[in-house]
Design a protein around this motif. Structure first.
Motif, mmCIF file in Angstrom:
data_model
loop_
_atom_site.group_PDB
_atom_site.id
_atom_site.type_symbol
_atom_site.label_atom_id
_atom_site.label_comp_id
_atom_site.label_asym_id
_atom_site.label_seq_id
_atom_site.Cartn_x
_atom_site.Cartn_y
_atom_site.Cartn_z
ATOM 1 N N LEU A 1 0.837 -1.213 0.000
ATOM 2 C CA LEU A 1 0.000 0.000 0.000
ATOM 3 C C LEU A 1 0.868 1.258 0.000
ATOM 4 O O LEU A 1 0.572 2.227 -0.710
ATOM 5 N N LYS B 1 2.453 1.621 -3.433
ATOM 6 C CA LYS B 1 1.494 2.092 -4.439
ATOM 7 C C LYS B 1 1.225 3.589 -4.311
ATOM 8 O O LYS B 1 0.974 4.265 -5.304
ATOM 9 N N LYS B 2 1.253 4.089 -3.065
ATOM 10 C CA LYS B 2 1.006 5.521 -2.854
ATOM 11 C C LYS B 2 2.061 6.382 -3.534
ATOM 12 O O LYS B 2 1.823 7.550 -3.841
ATOM 13 N N ILE C 1 -12.761 10.211 -8.752
ATOM 14 C CA ILE C 1 -12.742 8.816 -8.259
ATOM 15 C C ILE C 1 -11.297 8.415 -7.931
ATOM 16 O O ILE C 1 -11.033 7.792 -6.900
ATOM 17 N N ARG D 1 -10.272 9.852 -4.648
ATOM 18 C CA ARG D 1 -10.889 9.110 -3.536
ATOM 19 C C ARG D 1 -10.150 7.796 -3.298
ATOM 20 O O ARG D 1 -9.957 7.377 -2.157
ATOM 21 N N LEU D 2 -9.751 7.125 -4.398
ATOM 22 C CA LEU D 2 -9.015 5.858 -4.256
ATOM 23 C C LEU D 2 -7.680 6.069 -3.532
ATOM 24 O O LEU D 2 -7.150 5.161 -2.911
ATOM 25 N N PHE D 3 -7.141 7.282 -3.663
ATOM 26 C CA PHE D 3 -5.858 7.587 -3.011
ATOM 27 C C PHE D 3 -6.073 8.406 -1.742
ATOM 28 O O PHE D 3 -5.173 9.093 -1.274
ATOM 29 N N HIS D 4 -7.291 8.334 -1.208
ATOM 30 C CA HIS D 4 -7.632 8.877 0.111
ATOM 31 C C HIS D 4 -7.425 10.388 0.226
ATOM 32 O O HIS D 4 -7.025 10.896 1.278
ATOM 33 N N ARG E 1 -10.600 1.794 3.638
ATOM 34 C CA ARG E 1 -10.469 3.071 2.929
ATOM 35 C C ARG E 1 -10.496 2.807 1.424
ATOM 36 O O ARG E 1 -9.908 1.851 0.948
ATOM 37 N N GLY E 2 -11.197 3.655 0.716
ATOM 38 C CA GLY E 2 -11.298 3.488 -0.731
ATOM 39 C C GLY E 2 -12.567 2.753 -1.141
ATOM 40 O O GLY E 2 -12.933 2.734 -2.310
ATOM 41 N N PHE F 1 -15.653 3.529 -0.594
ATOM 42 C CA PHE F 1 -16.693 4.404 -1.127
ATOM 43 C C PHE F 1 -16.400 4.809 -2.582
ATOM 44 O O PHE F 1 -17.323 4.990 -3.376
ATOM 45 N N ALA F 2 -15.113 4.925 -2.916
ATOM 46 C CA ALA F 2 -14.755 5.283 -4.304
ATOM 47 C C ALA F 2 -15.236 4.206 -5.272
ATOM 48 O O ALA F 2 -15.757 4.511 -6.353
ATOM 49 N N PRO G 1 -3.876 2.306 -3.632
ATOM 50 C CA PRO G 1 -3.532 1.771 -2.305
ATOM 51 C C PRO G 1 -4.777 1.438 -1.483
ATOM 52 O O PRO G 1 -5.036 2.056 -0.458
ATOM 53 N N ILE G 2 -5.545 0.492 -1.978
ATOM 54 C CA ILE G 2 -6.743 0.061 -1.232
ATOM 55 C C ILE G 2 -6.647 -1.446 -1.001
ATOM 56 O O ILE G 2 -6.045 -2.164 -1.791
ATOM 57 N N ARG G 3 -7.258 -1.890 0.094
ATOM 58 C CA ARG G 3 -7.231 -3.322 0.403
ATOM 59 C C ARG G 3 -8.305 -4.043 -0.408
ATOM 60 O O ARG G 3 -9.315 -3.448 -0.788
#
Lengths: 280, 244
Positions: A70, A73-74, A97, A100-103, B2-3, B5-6, B93-95
């Protein structure tokens, strides 16, 4: 910034990577050159978490790609070879989107989308569905999307494939601009001129192995500065010369047709592997 | 998580863009079944002391919540094999659990939309049943089972054609045999025992009981919840298999 150690990848009957060892420095634009099927995309897929290595290790900014996946990937943004945008969604929604995927928070996303769409000169099309954009515009949206979360490393897998020369040069300018802003860029391409124009260093990949690594000018200087293409017995033969005078002296002794040109990276690849990067 | 909701939001945005087409498509099946089996057989036909239309509506709810939640598999496959958006999720970076939860919830949302359409059609046909909390609970649990199954299978298939094959072999037979159109109790004992193995049989029975105001089907709830959780875990484990 990127460290690859003895990386291998085997698909059922195909050994795609055969022990890759490479390092890319921070802020560097590194081009990964090779013909189709040489393992360029496989390397990028492994580094970005799209594929698993069969063996070996790789680190992105010190994070192991599998053990610290993780965090690794960031650090990276990815522009894939195929356009993988949501065609039904608008440009803005695609970027949102991704954020959001990357917080990213709502405020961060909003500000960054405006900034990036202006950066890639597509802000006025932010509410257009992606399906209504041209190929070049889609590529720019992909670059903007990959930059959304401010990655330290940007992976570009054949970013200009299928684009016309004008748009290709526009994308090159964008890539240069991104590098000047401090990103490390790992670029795969089979366009020789793309690597020559953009790269600080290049690696030649041949059948899953690194054939050579170095600065483009150093690699080319090993062959000479000028290349003379001649047809002899129906076969194209190329001779290399240190200077133009040396080449001219050789030309005076020739009877048939010839073409004198600058040495390029294609010559380097050809002399090392006997193959062309981009088959004629 | 986390992620999560996306992933969910993306599916909902796509659903919203195609809402008119989706609603039309979700309405066609139930309308045809109502006309062919309900109105066609006439109001004189009684099943378990109720008109056939009253019997049919909860069955259609069970069937539609199954097919529409399972349809999330097609959306995943389009994203995976056609648009290649799945690569965007793999690189994020999501599980895996966040990905599965987002897709399953999107499947449940689709199912709820289709159920609302059936209920509106039912009301327009003059069918008034009890749509209590228990009714909606069973609809959600049934959708959870089939959305989890959909994500699981979508991660295992190698092409969109494989997915269509699975639908033909598992979902279509279940739609017809799971107590949607006829009471399972009327079948020979060995057939009844076989049909009890299908999750839709339990869902149809429980949804029908709730809609008729009959006692709560606790066993069906436990069975479907357990199966849903099992499939959810399997889906989570299957996400890694989608990696090259």
């Amino acid at each position: 910034m990127i460290r690859i150690e003895n990386l291998t990848k085997r698909y059922r009957n195909l050994q795609a990577l055969q022990g890759i060892n490479l390092g890319v420095k921070e802020g560097e634009l590194f081009a990964y050159l090779g013909p189709n099927g040489s393992g360029k995309t496989t390397t990028i897929k492994i580094l970005t978490g799209l594929a698993r290595p069969t063996s070996g290790d790789a680190y992105l900014d010190g994070f192991h790609i599998e053990r610290d996946t993780l965090k690794a990937k960031k650090q990276c943004g990815l522009v894939t070879q195929t356009i993988n945008l949501d065609h039904e969604l608008t440009v803005y929604e695609n970027l949102d989107i991704h954020g959001r995927l990357f917080h990213m928070s709502a405020g961060e996303r909003k500000a960054r989308i405006v900034e990036l769409l202006e950066y890639v000169e597509i802000f006025d099309r932010r509410n257009s569905p992606v399906k209504h954009l041209s190929g070049g515009m889609k590529r720019r949206v992909m670059v903007a999307r990959a930059l959304m979360h401010k990655p330290r490393i940007l992976f570009l897998d054949e970013p200009t494939v299928g684009l016309d020369p004008t748009i290709r040069r526009r994308i090159w300018s964008l890539i240069k601009k991104i590098q000047q802003n401090g990103s490390t860029i790992f670029l795969t391409t089979h366009y020789i001129e793309e690597a020559e124009f953009l790269a600080d260093r290049v690696a030649f990949l041949d059948e899953g192995r690194v054939a050579a690594v170095g600065k483009p000018q150093d690699l080319m200087a090993q062959l000479g500065s000028w290349a003379l293409d001649e047809i002899a017995d129906g076969e194209m033969e190329t001779t290399y010369f240190r200077s133009r005078d040396e080449a001219n002296r050789h030309i005076e002794r020739q009877k048939g047709g010839f073409a004198l040109r600058r040495v390029n990276l294609e010559d380097v690849f050809l002399s090392m592997t006997g193959k062309r990067v981009k088959p004629a | 998580m986390r992620g999560f909701f996306a992933i969910y939001l993306r599916e909902i945005l796509i659903l919203r863009k195609k809402l008119f087409r989706q609603v039309a498509s979700m309405s066609v099946g139930p309308l045809l079944y109502l006309v062919a089996f309900g109105l066609g057989m006439g109001e004189g036909v009684q099943v378990s002391g109720r008109s056939y239309l009253e019997f049919l509506i909860p069955g259609l709810v069970a069937m539609s919540s199954m097919t529409q939640s399972f349809a999330i598999a097609s959306e995943i496959n389009i994203a995976r094999f056609y648009w290649r958006i799945f690569e965007e999720f793999q690189a994020a970076p999501i599980r895996n659990i966040a990905y599965v939860a987002g897709e399953v919830l999107a499947g449940i949302t689709r199912a709820l939309l289709s159920v609302c359409i059936i209920l509106i059609i039912g009301l327009a046909s003059g069918i008034f049943l009890r749509y209590s909390l228990a009714f909606w609970l069973f609809v959600v649990v049934n959708s959870f089972v089939f959305a989890s199954l959909a994500v699981c299978l979508a991660m295992l298939v190698k092409s969109h054609a494989d997915q269509a094959l699975l639908t033909n072999f598992f979902i279509t037979p279940m739609a017809f045999l799971g107590g949607t159109f006829f009471p399972v109790e009327r079948m020979p004992p060995w057939v009844q025992k076989t049909l009890q193995l299908l999750p839709l049989t339990h869902a149809a029975k429980a949804i029908r009981s709730s809609a008729f105001g009959l006692p709560f089907e606790t066993f069906s709830l436990l069975l479907l919840t357990g199966l849903g959780l099992l499939l959810f875990v399997l889906a989570f484990l299957c996400v890694n298999r989608a990696k090259e």
